[in-house]
Scaffold this motif. Structure first.
Motif, short mmCIF file in Angstrom:
data_model
loop_
_atom_site.label_atom_id
_atom_site.label_comp_id
_atom_site.label_asym_id
_atom_site.label_seq_id
_atom_site.Cartn_x
_atom_site.Cartn_y
_atom_site.Cartn_z
N ASN A 114 0.84 -1.18 0.00
CA ASN A 114 0.00 0.00 0.00
C ASN A 114 0.88 1.25 0.00
O ASN A 114 1.56 1.53 0.98
N VAL A 115 0.87 1.97 -1.10
CA VAL A 115 1.68 3.20 -1.18
C VAL A 115 0.72 4.37 -1.19
O VAL A 115 -0.05 4.54 -2.13
N PHE A 116 0.71 5.19 -0.13
CA PHE A 116 -0.17 6.36 -0.19
C PHE A 116 0.61 7.65 0.04
O PHE A 116 1.73 7.64 0.54
N GLY A 117 0.00 8.76 -0.42
CA GLY A 117 0.73 10.04 -0.37
C GLY A 117 1.72 10.17 -1.53
O GLY A 117 2.63 10.99 -1.49
N ARG A 118 1.51 9.37 -2.56
CA ARG A 118 2.41 9.42 -3.73
C ARG A 118 1.58 9.48 -5.02
O ARG A 118 0.65 8.68 -5.20
N CYS A 119 1.97 10.39 -5.90
CA CYS A 119 1.24 10.55 -7.15
C CYS A 119 1.96 9.78 -8.27
O CYS A 119 3.18 9.88 -8.41
N VAL A 120 1.21 9.04 -9.06
CA VAL A 120 1.79 8.42 -10.25
C VAL A 120 1.83 9.49 -11.33
O VAL A 120 0.83 10.14 -11.61
N THR A 121 3.00 9.68 -11.93
CA THR A 121 3.12 10.76 -12.92
C THR A 121 3.14 10.25 -14.35
O THR A 121 2.92 11.01 -15.29
N ALA A 122 3.44 8.96 -14.54
CA ALA A 122 3.47 8.46 -15.92
C ALA A 122 3.28 6.95 -15.97
O ALA A 122 3.62 6.22 -15.04
N ILE A 123 2.71 6.53 -17.10
CA ILE A 123 2.58 5.10 -17.40
C ILE A 123 3.28 4.89 -18.73
O ILE A 123 3.06 5.66 -19.67
N PRO A 154 3.13 2.08 -21.35
CA PRO A 154 2.51 0.79 -21.71
C PRO A 154 3.47 -0.12 -22.48
O PRO A 154 3.29 -1.34 -22.48
N ARG A 155 4.50 0.46 -23.08
CA ARG A 155 5.44 -0.33 -23.88
C ARG A 155 6.32 -1.19 -22.95
O ARG A 155 6.45 -2.39 -23.12
N THR A 156 6.88 -0.53 -21.93
CA THR A 156 7.75 -1.27 -20.99
C THR A 156 6.94 -1.79 -19.81
O THR A 156 7.50 -2.45 -18.93
N LYS A 157 5.66 -1.47 -19.74
CA LYS A 157 4.77 -1.86 -18.64
C LYS A 157 5.33 -1.40 -17.30
O LYS A 157 5.59 -2.21 -16.39
N ARG A 158 5.54 -0.09 -17.19
CA ARG A 158 6.03 0.48 -15.94
C ARG A 158 5.22 1.72 -15.59
O ARG A 158 4.79 2.45 -16.49
N VAL A 159 5.05 1.94 -14.29
CA VAL A 159 4.47 3.22 -13.85
C VAL A 159 5.51 3.94 -13.00
O VAL A 159 6.26 3.30 -12.27
N THR A 160 5.53 5.27 -13.12
CA THR A 160 6.54 6.06 -12.40
C THR A 160 5.85 7.00 -11.42
O THR A 160 4.85 7.64 -11.75
N LEU A 161 6.40 7.08 -10.22
CA LEU A 161 5.87 7.99 -9.20
C LEU A 161 6.59 9.34 -9.27
O LEU A 161 7.67 9.44 -9.86
N GLU A 162 6.00 10.31 -8.58
CA GLU A 162 6.58 11.67 -8.59
C GLU A 162 8.02 11.69 -8.06
O GLU A 162 8.82 12.55 -8.45
N ASN A 163 8.36 10.74 -7.16
CA ASN A 163 9.72 10.74 -6.60
C ASN A 163 10.69 9.90 -7.43
O ASN A 163 11.80 9.60 -7.00
N GLY A 164 10.25 9.50 -8.62
CA GLY A 164 11.14 8.79 -9.53
C GLY A 164 11.11 7.27 -9.38
O GLY A 164 11.60 6.55 -10.25
N VAL A 165 10.52 6.79 -8.27
CA VAL A 165 10.41 5.34 -8.08
C VAL A 165 9.50 4.77 -9.16
O VAL A 165 8.52 5.42 -9.54
N ASP A 166 9.83 3.60 -9.69
CA ASP A 166 8.87 3.02 -10.63
C ASP A 166 8.62 1.55 -10.34
O ASP A 166 9.37 0.89 -9.64
N PHE A 167 7.46 1.09 -10.81
CA PHE A 167 7.03 -0.29 -10.59
C PHE A 167 6.68 -0.89 -11.95
O PHE A 167 6.08 -0.22 -12.79
N SER A 168 7.02 -2.17 -12.12
CA SER A 168 6.58 -2.81 -13.36
C SER A 168 5.29 -3.59 -13.09
O SER A 168 5.02 -3.98 -11.95
N TYR A 169 4.50 -3.75 -14.12
CA TYR A 169 3.23 -4.46 -13.96
C TYR A 169 3.06 -5.50 -15.05
O TYR A 169 3.62 -5.38 -16.15
#
Ligand SMILES: Cc1cc2nc3c(=O)[nH]c(=O)nc-3n(C[C@H](O)[C@H](O)[C@H](O)COP(=O)(O)OP(=O)(O)OC[C@H]3O[C@@H](n4cnc5c(N)ncnc54)[C@H](O)[C@@H]3O)c2cc1C
Length: 400
Positions: free
Chosen positions: A75-84, A86-101
């Motif tokens: 559960n990640v709260f207080g963080r905005c996702v700034t980009a998706i 779809p090609r690499t299947k990754r989402v990036t948060l405002e602090n630069g952290v990213d997650f693959s899906y």
């Protein structure tokens, strides 16, 4: 190994989806839920009751922290996702952290609509969507001080009631000639206006806001006809629009909302969407029940049931103003359809049922809403009502 499932938005739709998934496909996915607001998911519907002082902030949390842990959800709260991407299947948060899906679900809700008029950026002008708005309204509403709410729909009325309850001197401004025109017919709206006024809210109908006046902060709302309504606090509650920003930037198909098919799938087969951010068969819903119905269907889909399909929702509305009972569902105006009407002026009760052929297709109940869910059931199940038409307005038949 579990497939990574990322859910963007930690609101009511996302929470219901996790709840449904935990019943159907626990362990199949490794789930990450990311929310922008600095709290765990809470019951947004109850913000009105929080403003009116009828519930405490702690009562709004939808699920406690240990529940999320038990479902194995990160559960990640207080963080905005700034980009998706779809090609690499990754989402990036405002602090630069990213997650693959492996699969991605968008549950980003709505943006409040703001009026494109001068003065909207003055301190003291706010919308009514998130917990922080309630905090601002509660600290801004002072006893006897003037407040103006723009918008006489469900949200505006609840905001006006909450502020009046807190002691502010409230004026409710509505562009249309009756309150809640999207849920109530004229007789019911007239009763509502009388009851809202009796709660200390001044209601101005057919009133167009031209600008917010003030230098350092909001001081008055100026109407198109020149009238000036003093206001230390201005709440704009004129509606919402789906938050499709991330989807649009990622190149997904978007119209008013993120376009989804009956499987809640977007134009990218790895990306799904639900709740207020979506547009399904041309409709973008602004209520929680459609979001919950979509969550049930999407959970079945994600659990492997390819037959699960969402075909749209019959809408029903309740107003959360203490002592005011309003229920509206379906095609409540029923123009050119048969209407069955019951009216008891002395008790302030008005009921209207709309019947089309053999079916109940709409209902407005004012003053006594006890049979609302029964009527809603009849509408949703498309039950034949011709045999009970004579007594339909009096509610369900007595149990034998
Ligand atoms: C005051 C009030 C009263 C209401 N009363 C009723 C009612 O009586 N009946 C009813 O049916 N409905 C009511 N509603 C509407 C109801 O709350 C919504 O229909 C419901 O919350 C929709 O759920 P959702 O998950 O789609 O959106 P939300 O609950 O809004 O959740 C979306 C979440 O996504 C987050 N988010 C958005 N973008 C990002 C991003 N880029 N990164 C991370 N997080 C992001 C947002 O911050 C938000 O927390 C009310 C709403 C309000 C504001």
């Amino acid at each position: 190994m579990s497939e990574p499932l990322v859910i963007i938005g930690q609101g009511m739709a996302a929470t219901k989806l996790v709840e449904e998934l935990s019943m159907r496909a626990l362990g199949r996915y490794s789930i990450i839920v990311i929310g922008r607001e600095p709290y765990r998911a809470y019951n947004r519907v109850l913000l009105s009751s929080l403003l009116a002082g009828e519930v405490a902030a702690g009562e709004l949390e939808l699920k406690p922290s240990h529940w999320w842990g038990r479902q194995g959800v990160t559960n990640v709260f207080g963080r905005c996702v700034t980009a998706i991407d779809p090609r690499t299947k990754r989402v990036t948060l405002e602090n630069g952290v990213d997650f693959s899906y492996g699969k991605l679900v968008l549950a980003t809700g709505s943006h409040p609509i703001l009026l494109p008029i001068p003065g909207m950026d003055l301190p003291g002008v706010m919308s009514f969507r998130v917990m922080a708005d309630v905090e601002a309204m509660s600290s801004g509403a002072q006893k006897g001080r003037p407040a103006v709410v723009i918008g006489g729909g469900l949200l505006g009325i609840e905001a006006a009631y909450g502020l009046a309850h807190a002691g502010a001197k409230v004026t409710l401004i509505h562009l249309m000639d009756r309150l809640m025109e999207r849920q109530l017919d004229p007789p019911a709206a007239k009763l509502l206006k009388e009851q809202i006024e009796a709660k200390g809210v001044e209601v101005l109908l057919s009133a167009q806001t031209a600008r917010i006046a003030g230098t350092e902060k909001a001081e008055a709302v100026v109407l198109a006809d020149g009238r000036e309504i003093p206001a230390d606090l201005v709440v704009c509650a004129i509606g919402v629009r789906p938050n499709a920003d991330l989807a649009r930037a990622a190149g997904l198909d978007v119209n008013r909302g993120i376009l989804v098919n009956d499987g809640l799938e977007t134009s990218d087969p790895s990306v799904f969407a639900l709740g207020e951010c979506v547009e399904h068969r041309g409709v973008a819903y602004g209520l929680v029940e459609p979001a919950y119905e979509q969550a049930r269907i999407l959970a079945r889909r994600l659990a492997g049931d390819a037959s699960a399909a969402y075909s749209g929702s019959v809408l029903a509305t309740n107003l959360k103003v203490s002592g005011v009972s309003v229920f509206s569902a379906g095609d409540f105006l029923g123009e050119d359809k048969d209407a069955i009407i019951f009216k008891d002026d002395g008790r302030g009760i008005y009921k209207k049922l709309v019947v089309e052929g053999d079916h109940l297709t709409g209902a407005v109940l004012y003053g006594d809403t006890s049979d609302g869910l029964w009527y809603l059931d009849l509408m949703r199940s498309k039950a034949e009502v011709s045999g009970m038409r004579h007594d339909l307005i009096f509610g369900p038949p007595p149990k034998a």
